[in-house]
Design an enzyme around this catalytic site. Sequence first.
Site, PDB file in Angstrom:
ATOM      1  N   ALA A   1       0.839  -1.204   0.000  1.00  0.00           N
ATOM      2  CA  ALA A   1       0.000   0.000   0.000  1.00  0.00           C
ATOM      3  C   ALA A   1       0.874   1.253   0.000  1.00  0.00           C
ATOM      4  CB  ALA A   1      -0.915  -0.005   1.224  1.00  0.00           C
ATOM      5  N   PRO A   2       0.344   2.370  -0.487  1.00  0.00           N
ATOM      6  CA  PRO A   2       1.120   3.614  -0.601  1.00  0.00           C
ATOM      7  C   PRO A   2       0.968   4.494   0.634  1.00  0.00           C
ATOM      8  CG  PRO A   2      -0.973   3.907  -1.669  1.00  0.00           C
ATOM      9  CD  PRO A   2      -0.993   2.511  -1.093  1.00  0.00           C
ATOM     10  N   TRP A   3       1.681   5.639   0.611  1.00  0.00           N
ATOM     11  CA  TRP A   3       1.642   6.548   1.753  1.00  0.00           C
ATOM     12  C   TRP A   3       0.620   7.673   1.617  1.00  0.00           C
ATOM     13  CZ3 TRP A   3       2.680  11.034  -0.617  1.00  0.00           C
ATOM     14  CH2 TRP A   3       3.693  11.121  -1.571  1.00  0.00           C
TER      15      TRP A   3
ATOM     16  N   LYS B   1       1.926  -4.880   3.282  1.00  0.00           N
ATOM     17  CA  LYS B   1       2.996  -3.984   3.732  1.00  0.00           C
ATOM     18  C   LYS B   1       2.571  -2.537   3.523  1.00  0.00           C
ATOM     19  CE  LYS B   1       6.683  -2.358   1.676  1.00  0.00           C
ATOM     20  NZ  LYS B   1       6.810  -1.000   2.283  1.00  0.00           N
ATOM     21  N   PRO B   2       2.472  -1.747   4.607  1.00  0.00           N
ATOM     22  CA  PRO B   2       2.250  -0.312   4.436  1.00  0.00           C
ATOM     23  C   PRO B   2       3.551   0.365   4.020  1.00  0.00           C
ATOM     24  CG  PRO B   2       2.492  -0.831   6.765  1.00  0.00           C
ATOM     25  CD  PRO B   2       2.535  -2.147   6.021  1.00  0.00           C
TER      26      PRO B   2
ATOM     27  N   SER C   1       4.164   4.068  -7.459  1.00  0.00           N
ATOM     28  CA  SER C   1       4.702   4.757  -8.617  1.00  0.00           C
ATOM     29  C   SER C   1       4.810   3.819  -9.810  1.00  0.00           C
ATOM     30  CB  SER C   1       6.094   5.313  -8.294  1.00  0.00           C
ATOM     31  OG  SER C   1       7.027   4.248  -8.117  1.00  0.00           O
TER      32      SER C   1
ATOM     33  N   GLU D   1      -1.973  -0.418  -9.538  1.00  0.00           N
ATOM     34  CA  GLU D   1      -2.621   0.897  -9.602  1.00  0.00           C
ATOM     35  C   GLU D   1      -1.508   1.915  -9.415  1.00  0.00           C
ATOM     36  OE1 GLU D   1      -3.590   4.162  -9.144  1.00  0.00           O
ATOM     37  OE2 GLU D   1      -4.769   3.910  -7.320  1.00  0.00           O
TER      38      GLU D   1
ATOM     39  N   CYS E   1      -3.522  10.113  -7.212  1.00  0.00           N
ATOM     40  CA  CYS E   1      -3.310   9.787  -8.631  1.00  0.00           C
ATOM     41  C   CYS E   1      -4.422  10.319  -9.521  1.00  0.00           C
ATOM     42  CB  CYS E   1      -3.193   8.273  -8.817  1.00  0.00           C
ATOM     43  SG  CYS E   1      -1.772   7.552  -7.977  1.00  0.00           S
TER      44      CYS E   1
ATOM     45  N   GLU F   1       4.182  13.269 -13.392  1.00  0.00           N
ATOM     46  CA  GLU F   1       3.326  13.428 -12.216  1.00  0.00           C
ATOM     47  C   GLU F   1       4.047  14.216 -11.127  1.00  0.00           C
ATOM     48  OE1 GLU F   1       0.171  10.616  -9.876  1.00  0.00           O
ATOM     49  OE2 GLU F   1       2.153   9.769 -10.234  1.00  0.00           O
TER      50      GLU F   1
END
Length: 479
Positions: free
Chosen positions: A152-154, A178-179, A230, A251, A285, A381
């Site tokens: 997972a992302p931040w 995993k965070p 990313s 994603e 995003c 981005e």
Amino acid sequence: MTTELRRLRNYIGGEFKDAADGRTTEVVNPATGEVYATAPLSGQADVDAAMAAAAAAFPGWRDTTPAERQKALLKIADAFEARADELVAAESENTGKPLGLTASEELPPMVDQIRFFAGAARLLEGRSAGEYMDGMTSIIRREPVGVCAQVAPWNYPMMMAVWKFAPAIAAGNTVVLKPSDTTPASTVLMAEIIDSVLPKGVFNVICGDRETGRAMVEHSTPAMASITGSVRAGMQVAESASKDVKRVHLELGGKAPVVVFEDADIPKAVEDIAVAGYFNAGQDCTAATRVLVHESIHDEFVAALAKAATDTKTGAPDDEDVLYGPLNNPNQLKQVAGFIERLPAHAKVEAGGHQVGDKGYFYAPTVVSGLKQDDEIIQNEVFGPVITVQSFTDESQALEYANGVEFALASSVWTKDHGRAMRMSKNLDFGCVWINTHIPLVAEMPHGGFKKSGYGKDLSAYGFEDYTRIKHVMTSLNG
């Protein structure tokens, strides 16, 4: 006097544990720039242990009925709701997000999404059983894929964790999640809450850095790897997973075009686009960061958007007047500032363009005009509170500019002309097209993109089906 740091731990097989070798990383509150906790820096031994726990739990969880999985997810949703204040506080400390907006805009959708997948567990669909060959009956089975490695992302640590584990668990899979190394606190709290609901090993959380994530994806146990992050990270995951043909769900980045035609309601468009561009400090995003405006209203629109940016406030999590908090980390602040520092001479900063304060990682709401299609800030981005504005002459050029990037996650069209809105929605090469709005999401509809934005869907029945595999069973009627 020193304040003792909070100690976060992995959650493996129903137990909270330090990293096997004792390594830790410091966790920083981005609103203050101060360390407030330590988290495990998990290595191969920790990944092995988590995968073993998930694999051991899989047969039992796979064989539960959809009704049992639904009941468990509904209990999790209720428990999250009951401990909402704790989750919001942990998420705010993780990210620096405003407490009020996190409570009103993030926690309710999360709970709703868990409840949606609880219902989806009982609504798997497939082709009707039947005799497609004389003397033979065919049946379609939808089965869980197995152990799922999820990263997972931040930017939305809690919500993205839900998007990962809820459909996977609803479908009968087990999870190792995993965070991000910068935002583990709320995910570890989720594990604490979930502990009383799910059997041991069904849901596991390991903290760590990108090497931890790499070890998860390369591990032989998972049948599926899922990441939100990313483009670079997604490409690495796809490459690693290809070595043993794991299923991959990606994603990745976005560069959403926001196409504003001359007949749009300009005040409403400006107001909505500013919120959709600056919410969560533009660290989204799908953020409305790349605005394309018809030449006849360009100057009026830019002036109004610059004023909206000036009126938008960033600040501390407990300030009720702010729309967004800090950027997530020093590297992200440096990245956003770098885009502005490298602007070409023909670009003009209409508002913002600078850091705010000397504590934490805050950046002013920014508007940049005068840009060309091949400019760096148009093609790449930014992932910060920066909205760019370009001018177009007609519908054809608007589509050319909108589709002329490598990302294809989300987009929006602003017009009162229904036919034009339908043409644009058909021709925009993005996984989502909003018309006269930008950024709303609902659990029933899919979220996911094309091109370098990745593949696979989150949310909806489509996202749920991504966590299943299809088996054809054919039986003879004659023996």
